[in-house]
Design an enzyme around this catalytic site. Structure first.
Site, mmCIF file in Angstrom:
data_model
loop_
_atom_site.group_PDB
_atom_site.id
_atom_site.type_symbol
_atom_site.label_atom_id
_atom_site.label_comp_id
_atom_site.label_asym_id
_atom_site.label_seq_id
_atom_site.Cartn_x
_atom_site.Cartn_y
_atom_site.Cartn_z
ATOM 1 N N ASP A 84 31.102 51.424 49.346
ATOM 2 C CA ASP A 84 32.172 51.428 50.361
ATOM 3 C C ASP A 84 31.676 52.052 51.674
ATOM 4 O O ASP A 84 32.397 52.078 52.675
ATOM 5 C CB ASP A 84 33.452 52.105 49.848
ATOM 6 C CG ASP A 84 33.291 53.587 49.588
ATOM 7 O OD1 ASP A 84 32.152 54.098 49.662
ATOM 8 O OD2 ASP A 84 34.307 54.254 49.303
ATOM 9 N N SER A 85 30.407 52.484 51.686
ATOM 10 C CA SER A 85 29.766 52.920 52.938
ATOM 11 C C SER A 85 29.746 51.770 53.939
ATOM 12 O O SER A 85 29.539 51.987 55.129
ATOM 13 C CB SER A 85 28.337 53.393 52.671
ATOM 14 O OG SER A 85 27.594 52.379 52.017
ATOM 15 N N ASP B 110 31.516 49.302 44.243
ATOM 16 C CA ASP B 110 32.136 50.600 44.499
ATOM 17 C C ASP B 110 33.655 50.439 44.566
ATOM 18 O O ASP B 110 34.142 49.515 45.222
ATOM 19 C CB ASP B 110 31.619 51.094 45.862
ATOM 20 C CG ASP B 110 31.564 52.594 45.960
ATOM 21 O OD1 ASP B 110 31.958 53.269 44.997
ATOM 22 O OD2 ASP B 110 31.107 53.084 47.015
ATOM 23 N N LYS C 242 31.609 51.500 40.290
ATOM 24 C CA LYS C 242 31.350 52.928 40.532
ATOM 25 C C LYS C 242 32.627 53.556 41.057
ATOM 26 O O LYS C 242 33.318 52.949 41.872
ATOM 27 C CB LYS C 242 30.216 53.106 41.549
ATOM 28 C CG LYS C 242 30.080 54.535 42.070
ATOM 29 C CD LYS C 242 28.838 54.733 42.873
ATOM 30 C CE LYS C 242 28.986 54.557 44.363
ATOM 31 N NZ LYS C 242 29.977 55.448 45.010
ATOM 32 N N GLU D 53 34.355 57.474 42.404
ATOM 33 C CA GLU D 53 34.197 58.896 42.705
ATOM 34 C C GLU D 53 35.187 59.658 41.836
ATOM 35 O O GLU D 53 36.391 59.397 41.900
ATOM 36 C CB GLU D 53 34.462 59.143 44.202
ATOM 37 C CG GLU D 53 33.426 58.458 45.076
ATOM 38 C CD GLU D 53 33.557 58.784 46.566
ATOM 39 O OE1 GLU D 53 34.260 59.756 46.926
ATOM 40 O OE2 GLU D 53 32.946 58.059 47.369
ATOM 41 N N GLU E 102 25.568 62.843 44.447
ATOM 42 C CA GLU E 102 25.329 62.883 45.896
ATOM 43 C C GLU E 102 25.371 64.309 46.447
ATOM 44 O O GLU E 102 26.244 65.112 46.083
ATOM 45 C CB GLU E 102 26.388 62.024 46.620
ATOM 46 C CG GLU E 102 26.238 62.084 48.138
ATOM 47 C CD GLU E 102 26.979 61.006 48.909
ATOM 48 O OE1 GLU E 102 27.681 60.189 48.292
ATOM 49 O OE2 GLU E 102 26.835 61.005 50.143
#
Ligand code: KIV
Length: 268
Positions: free
Chosen positions: A49-50, A88, A117, A119, A186
């Site tokens: 999502d960057s 993501d 993925k 968070e 991270e």
């Protein structure tokens, strides 16, 4: 298509089996063009999502939508036939186990991603368990979590205190018990990251977390010098991409203006 022409992609089991044997490599990609170039060179391609920052120009990743992630993951899957593609999950799409399952099922139905993925902290353990039980391969993202930038008041390096290190070790172990096939770690101090990697049986893929982990991931536009706004300390630039591209653009403009392009050979 004959069976022989089907190129087999790397599986999550093969990724798991690389722990302690060889370092795992991962790069982000957001489209088929880059995915084709990275495919087969790296073990995994992350549709991160960057993209909301580097591709879309936002200040953080929070406005990224599930529709957008699905669109870009489809494109990456069109280009990647060998590397394992991880999608993501954007902010807000995995807030409860039920919502996470609905979101992940959309990703699996609408794209060819082999894993997602998300968070997570301790609150996300139940979600991981539910996803895995429903046939979704999960990479858990812990440590510095960019989707928490507003609530945390910035991007804060983790693993600075003994309490925090112990908490990350315990979280990694629980994530493993709940069935995730890997962890993205991270922004964690190198020594702490090494301890976390040593305490887990699943591979720990680091970004800004030193060399003691099981593999590395970089955002492609950082690694190849296309994102010029800033260069985080942990990034190694393998190419001056933006400079090279700008040179090419200037050559093109010069050739058009001078009438040098197109030549006779470049005309019908
Ligand atoms: O979104 C992303 O690109 C990430 C990076 C930390 C690799 O999650």
């Amino acid at each position: 298509m004959s069976m022989q022409s089907v190129v087999k992609s790397i599986t999550t089991t093969q990724i798991l089996n690389k722990k302690g044997v060889e370092k795992i490599t991962m790069l982000t990609a957001y489209d088929a063009l880059m995915a084709k170039i990275f495919d087969g060179e790296v073990d995994m391609i992350l549709v991160g999502d960057s993209l909301q920052m580097s591709f879309f120009g936002e200040q953080d990743t929070l406005s990224c939508t599930l529709d957008s992630m699905i669109y870009h993951t489809k494109a990456v899957c069109n280009g990647a036939k060998q590397s394992l593609v991880v999608c993501d999950m954007p902010f807000g799409s995995t807030s409860t186990p039920k919502l996470a399952l609905e979101s992940a099922i959309r990703v699996y139905k609408e794209t060819k991603a082999q894993a997602i993925k998300l968070e997570v902290g301790f609150e996300g353990l139940e979600t991981i368990e539910m996803l895995v039980q429903n046939g979704i391969a999960v990479m858990a993202h812990i440590g510095l979590k960019p989707q928490f930038v507003r609530s945390e008041g910035g991007y804060k390096v983790q693993g600075k205190t003994q309490d925090n290190v112990e908490s990350l070790i315990s979280l990694a172990q629980k994530i493993e018990q709940n069935g995730a096939f890997s962890i993205l770690l991270e922004g964690v101090k190198a020594e702490a990251a090494k301890q976390i990697a040593q305490s887990a049986k699943i591979p720990i893929i680091g970004i800004g977390s030193g060399a003691g982990v099981d593999g590395q991931v970089l955002v492609w536009s950082d690694a190849f010098g296309f994102f010029e706004e800033f260069k985080p300390k942990f990034v190694r630039q393998y190419l001056k991409g933006a400079e090279l591209l700008r040179e090419g653009v200037r050559e093109y403009v010069k050739d058009v203006k001078s009438g040098d392009f197109p030549s006779e050979q470049e005309s019908y």
